[in-house]
Design an enzyme around this catalytic site. Structure first.
Site, mmCIF file in Angstrom:
data_model
loop_
_atom_site.group_PDB
_atom_site.id
_atom_site.type_symbol
_atom_site.label_atom_id
_atom_site.label_comp_id
_atom_site.label_asym_id
_atom_site.label_seq_id
_atom_site.Cartn_x
_atom_site.Cartn_y
_atom_site.Cartn_z
ATOM 1 N N GLY A 15 0.875 -1.126 0.155
ATOM 2 C CA GLY A 15 0.072 -0.014 -0.168
ATOM 3 C C GLY A 15 0.823 1.305 0.051
ATOM 4 C CE LYS A 33 7.441 2.995 -8.069
ATOM 5 N NZ LYS A 33 6.565 2.127 -7.702
ATOM 6 C CB CYS A 47 -2.134 5.642 -8.640
ATOM 7 S SG CYS A 47 -2.774 5.015 -7.280
ATOM 8 C CD GLU A 101 5.158 4.687 -4.382
ATOM 9 O OE1 GLU A 101 4.681 3.432 -4.359
ATOM 10 O OE2 GLU A 101 4.514 5.568 -4.740
ATOM 11 N N GLY A 102 9.797 4.728 -3.216
ATOM 12 C CA GLY A 102 10.716 3.470 -3.588
ATOM 13 C C GLY A 102 9.756 2.196 -4.485
ATOM 14 N N PRO A 185 -6.747 2.034 7.124
ATOM 15 C CG PRO A 185 -8.812 2.862 7.509
ATOM 16 C CD PRO A 185 -7.636 3.253 7.705
ATOM 17 C CG LEU A 187 -9.927 3.694 2.486
ATOM 18 C CD1 LEU A 187 -9.306 5.246 2.030
ATOM 19 C CD2 LEU A 187 -10.924 3.840 3.848
ATOM 20 C CG ASN A 192 -9.014 13.163 -3.852
ATOM 21 O OD1 ASN A 192 -9.766 13.959 -3.145
ATOM 22 N ND2 ASN A 192 -7.886 13.337 -4.034
#
Length: 211
Positions: A15, A33, A47, A101-102, A185, A187, A192
């Site tokens: 996630g 990224k 995304c 982000e990796g 959590p 979803l 958005n």
């Protein structure tokens, strides 16, 4: 003052991208990224735009866009691309914060000789570790924490994603001696509005500001 945060995970599919979208939205940050592997479906930056509500000017272009959805080193080999890890310098995001982000976990290879954790060690930026809440996450999380500590990479904290599992979350934080940042959590549907609302309920923005 440092304005950059690295988001990594204990595994693929935990996630990270959803968390990164929520974090970028919460902080009003840009997103980057460095290497995108897999272009046929919605890519991570798309995304992020959709779920984080980011305009296109807040997305820092990837340095490498690889067609094959695989480990970057393998995807690059298939595509006939040479990843030069020396080019993976940190971009300037101006006055905004930057969420980086990796791909997959810490030990994902970018080349036959360079892992993502090698790049994180070079950057020396604070890292948020994203982890599942289900069975097996204690082992995966503690291994990731140990790897980061061995490289003297600062761990900002751990963000859990999934159903509530207080015992497991507590065990990881106590044994690993890391800060619990919160739990996002799953979803359904994932939109958005729902992500931003859940993120504000699950995390405290100041935890990501004092870097």
């Amino acid at each position: 003052m440092n304005k950059r945060i690295v988001v990594t995970g204990t595994d693929t599919g935990v996630g990270k991208t959803v968390f990164s979208a929520g974090l970028a939205g919460l902080l009003g940050a840009n997103y980057w990224k460095p290497v995108q592997a897999g272009l046929e479906q919605e890519i991570d930056s798309e995304c992020i735009r959709r779920l984080g509500g980011l305009s296109s000017d807040r997305i820092v272009p990837e340095l490498y866009r690889l067609r094959t959805p695989a480990s970057p080193h393998h995807s690059a080999e298939i595509d006939g691309v040479r990843i030069d890890t020396e080019t993976l310098g940190l971009p300037d995001s101006g006055e905004r914060r930057l969420v980086i982000e990796g791909a997959g976990g810490l030990m994902v290879p970018l080349t036959a000789r360079t892992l993502y954790i090698d790049i994180f060690e070079r950057w020396q930026l604070p890292v948020v570790l994203c982890a599942r809440t289900g069975l097996g996450t204690i082992n995966h999380s503690l291994l990731s924490i140990e790897a980061l500590r061995k490289r003297q990479i600062r761990i900002l904290g751990i963000a859990f994603i999934g159903e509530r599992n207080a015992e497991t979350e507590s065990a990881v934080c106590e044994i690993g001696r890391v800060r619990w940042l919160g739990r996002l959590p799953w979803l359904v549907p994932l939109t958005n509005d729902r992500l931003q609302a859940a993120f504000k309920d699950s995390f405290v923005s100041s935890d990501f500001l004092n870097l």
